[in-house]
Design a protein around this motif. Structure first.
Motif, mmCIF file in Angstrom:
data_model
loop_
_atom_site.group_PDB
_atom_site.id
_atom_site.type_symbol
_atom_site.label_atom_id
_atom_site.label_comp_id
_atom_site.label_asym_id
_atom_site.label_seq_id
_atom_site.Cartn_x
_atom_site.Cartn_y
_atom_site.Cartn_z
ATOM 1 N N THR A 55 0.850 -1.189 0.000
ATOM 2 C CA THR A 55 0.000 0.000 0.000
ATOM 3 C C THR A 55 0.886 1.239 0.000
ATOM 4 N N VAL A 56 0.290 2.379 -0.337
ATOM 5 C CA VAL A 56 1.031 3.632 -0.417
ATOM 6 C C VAL A 56 0.374 4.665 0.483
ATOM 7 N N CYS A 57 1.180 5.556 1.038
ATOM 8 C CA CYS A 57 0.664 6.644 1.870
ATOM 9 C C CYS A 57 1.437 7.912 1.534
ATOM 10 N N LEU A 58 0.778 9.063 1.690
ATOM 11 C CA LEU A 58 1.363 10.356 1.346
ATOM 12 C C LEU A 58 1.296 11.294 2.540
ATOM 13 N N THR A 59 2.300 12.164 2.661
ATOM 14 C CA THR A 59 2.270 13.242 3.645
ATOM 15 C C THR A 59 3.202 14.340 3.152
ATOM 16 N N ALA A 60 3.414 15.354 3.986
ATOM 17 C CA ALA A 60 4.369 16.425 3.685
ATOM 18 C C ALA A 60 5.359 16.512 4.835
ATOM 19 N N ASP A 61 6.640 16.713 4.511
ATOM 20 C CA ASP A 61 7.650 16.799 5.569
ATOM 21 C C ASP A 61 7.697 18.208 6.141
ATOM 22 N N GLU A 62 8.666 18.478 7.009
ATOM 23 C CA GLU A 62 8.706 19.774 7.680
ATOM 24 C C GLU A 62 9.005 20.922 6.712
ATOM 25 N N ASP A 63 9.507 20.606 5.526
ATOM 26 C CA ASP A 63 9.725 21.624 4.498
ATOM 27 C C ASP A 63 8.563 21.681 3.513
ATOM 28 N N ASP A 64 7.457 20.999 3.861
ATOM 29 C CA ASP A 64 6.257 20.929 3.025
ATOM 30 C C ASP A 64 6.525 20.274 1.677
ATOM 31 N N ARG A 65 7.522 19.407 1.632
ATOM 32 C CA ARG A 65 7.750 18.610 0.432
ATOM 33 C C ARG A 65 6.932 17.325 0.545
ATOM 34 N N VAL A 66 6.289 16.928 -0.542
ATOM 35 C CA VAL A 66 5.526 15.696 -0.546
ATOM 36 C C VAL A 66 6.453 14.506 -0.332
ATOM 37 N N VAL A 67 6.013 13.590 0.524
ATOM 38 C CA VAL A 67 6.723 12.338 0.767
ATOM 39 C C VAL A 67 5.752 11.195 0.497
ATOM 40 N N ALA A 68 6.209 10.185 -0.228
ATOM 41 C CA ALA A 68 5.410 8.990 -0.475
ATOM 42 C C ALA A 68 6.147 7.792 0.097
ATOM 43 N N ALA A 69 5.397 6.894 0.719
ATOM 44 C CA ALA A 69 5.980 5.678 1.282
ATOM 45 C C ALA A 69 5.126 4.494 0.880
ATOM 46 N N THR A 70 5.762 3.351 0.653
ATOM 47 C CA THR A 70 5.044 2.109 0.401
ATOM 48 C C THR A 70 5.474 1.080 1.427
ATOM 49 N N MET A 71 4.517 0.247 1.829
ATOM 50 C CA MET A 71 4.797 -0.795 2.810
ATOM 51 C C MET A 71 4.133 -2.079 2.352
ATOM 52 N N SER A 72 4.877 -3.176 2.413
ATOM 53 C CA SER A 72 4.346 -4.498 2.089
ATOM 54 C C SER A 72 4.320 -5.331 3.365
ATOM 55 N N PRO A 73 3.128 -5.679 3.881
ATOM 56 C CA PRO A 73 3.067 -6.493 5.097
ATOM 57 C C PRO A 73 3.765 -7.843 4.956
ATOM 58 N N SER A 74 3.719 -8.440 3.773
ATOM 59 C CA SER A 74 4.300 -9.774 3.608
ATOM 60 C C SER A 74 5.824 -9.761 3.658
ATOM 61 N N THR A 75 6.435 -8.671 3.202
ATOM 62 C CA THR A 75 7.898 -8.596 3.175
ATOM 63 C C THR A 75 8.470 -7.642 4.221
ATOM 64 N N GLY A 76 7.638 -6.731 4.741
ATOM 65 C CA GLY A 76 8.135 -5.731 5.674
ATOM 66 C C GLY A 76 8.960 -4.648 5.007
ATOM 67 N N GLN A 77 8.987 -4.624 3.668
ATOM 68 C CA GLN A 77 9.808 -3.652 2.948
ATOM 69 C C GLN A 77 9.159 -2.277 2.965
ATOM 70 N N LEU A 78 9.913 -1.272 3.375
ATOM 71 C CA LEU A 78 9.470 0.117 3.391
ATOM 72 C C LEU A 78 10.299 0.899 2.387
#
Length: 338
Positions: free
Chosen positions: A296-319
């Protein structure tokens, strides 16, 4: 985890929360933009079922809710607060069951109002929606029956810019919308939209001072946006079968809504359009490597208001993580494993 599991704390550090076996794990930046910690267990040694929800308050605190086994065939909800990423979260605190007793009834959804009070929504055994809200000075209000019928799992809770809490839920052929009429009030079912909705595709976002938008995939496979009081708008065909992530951000001086979804090819697809102007159109652009089916994918903004995207796979634990580059448009840095 139901909700935005990639969060920015009040100190600017990013954290991710995810389920692993019978625990919730957290990883966080050691400093804004810096290296990340190893996974840490949230809330102590309490054994949990692999289902939970997370919400963030304006104060940057994360509120987590999960189910725990209590006795054979029965479960109860527990709550934890994580004040700062580099500190340990509070121990899990039992908060009860929407039907007083029984097994799990659905995946919890969490929203936090302007006063920092967590609101926990969950399906009841009868197919409606129940609410448990924190008191401002500690403790919890009694469980409230918000009504509704044949509600599907996958509730989407959101806090508007006004600080008032809203909830969206899908039922057979409909989307239901609850909203607080004033701060601290019990949310009221205000509108029912007749539309087909694919299970597990609701995602809500605050998009104006007095309104929110819910995104969902309809029965024909199109990604749609709906603001209560108006008609739904078709944005574009869904990139894939899973849920969409959304965040508001500034792109080239314009207030935009950025969407992300794991595509059918296994990569992450992004699309952006001016916030509130679905008629402007949007189109997908894929990025990054091919990911496992459960990613799955999730989005947020960091402290500099830059967009950050992250993906996480429960089966592998890969971030995996990427940030927007400091240049015009929506150019992203190379994805990197954390």
């Amino acid at each position: 985890m139901n909700g935005d599991w990639l969060l920015r704390g009040r100190d600017g550090r990013l954290s991710v929360y995810h389920l692993s076996g019978d625990a919730v794990l957290c990883r966080s930046e050691r400093g804004p933009g810096g290296p990340w910690t190893d996974p840490r267990t949230v809330g102590g040694d309490q054994r949990l079922h692999p289902v939970g929800g997370v919400g963030r308050g304006a104060d940057g605190y994360a509120h987590l809710v999960a189910w725990r086994p209590t006795r054979k065939g029965e479960s109860g909800l527990v709550h934890s607060t994580h004040f700062r990423p580099h500190l340990a979260a509070l121990d899990w605190n039992p908060i009860g069951h929407p039907d007083k007793s029984g097994d799990r009834t659905g995946t919890p959804a969490v929203a936090v109002d302007a006063q920092g009070r967590a609101h926990v929504f969950v399906r009841s055994g009868g197919g409606g929606v129940s609410l448990l809200a924190q008191k401002e000075k500690g403790g919890w209000e009694p469980w409230r029956d918000l009504k509704g019928g044949d509600v599907r799992d996958g509730l989407a809770a959101v806090t508007g810019e006004s600080g008032r809490v809203e909830l969206y839920a899908a039922a057979e052929g409909t989307v239901l919308h609850w909203r607080q009429e004033e701060p601290g009030a019990v949310p009221v079912l205000q509108e029912v939209l007749e539309t087909g909705v694919r299970p597990g595709t609701l995602h809500a976002l605050a998009t104006s001072p007095d309104g929110t938008t819910v995104f969902y995939t309809d029965g024909t496979g199109d990604l749609c946006a709906w603001r209560p009081g108006g008609k739904p708008a078709t944005l574009l065909p869904a990139a894939g079968p899973g849920p969409v992530a959304a965040v508001r951000c500034e792109l080239d001086g314009h207030d935009c809504t950025l969407l992300a979804q794991r595509s059918r090819s296994g990569r992450i697809a992004f699309a952006a359009y001016p916030t509130g102007r679905e008629s402007a159109g949007a189109w997908w652009a894929e990025s990054g490597p091919r990911l496992p089916v459960d990613a799955t994918v999730c989005l947020t903004a960091d402290e500099d208001d830059r967009v950050v995207a992250a993906t996480m796979s429960p089966s592998t634990g890969q971030l995996l993580l990427t940030r927007r580059k400091s240049e015009p448009g929506l150019a992203l840095e190379a994805w990197r494993e954390v």
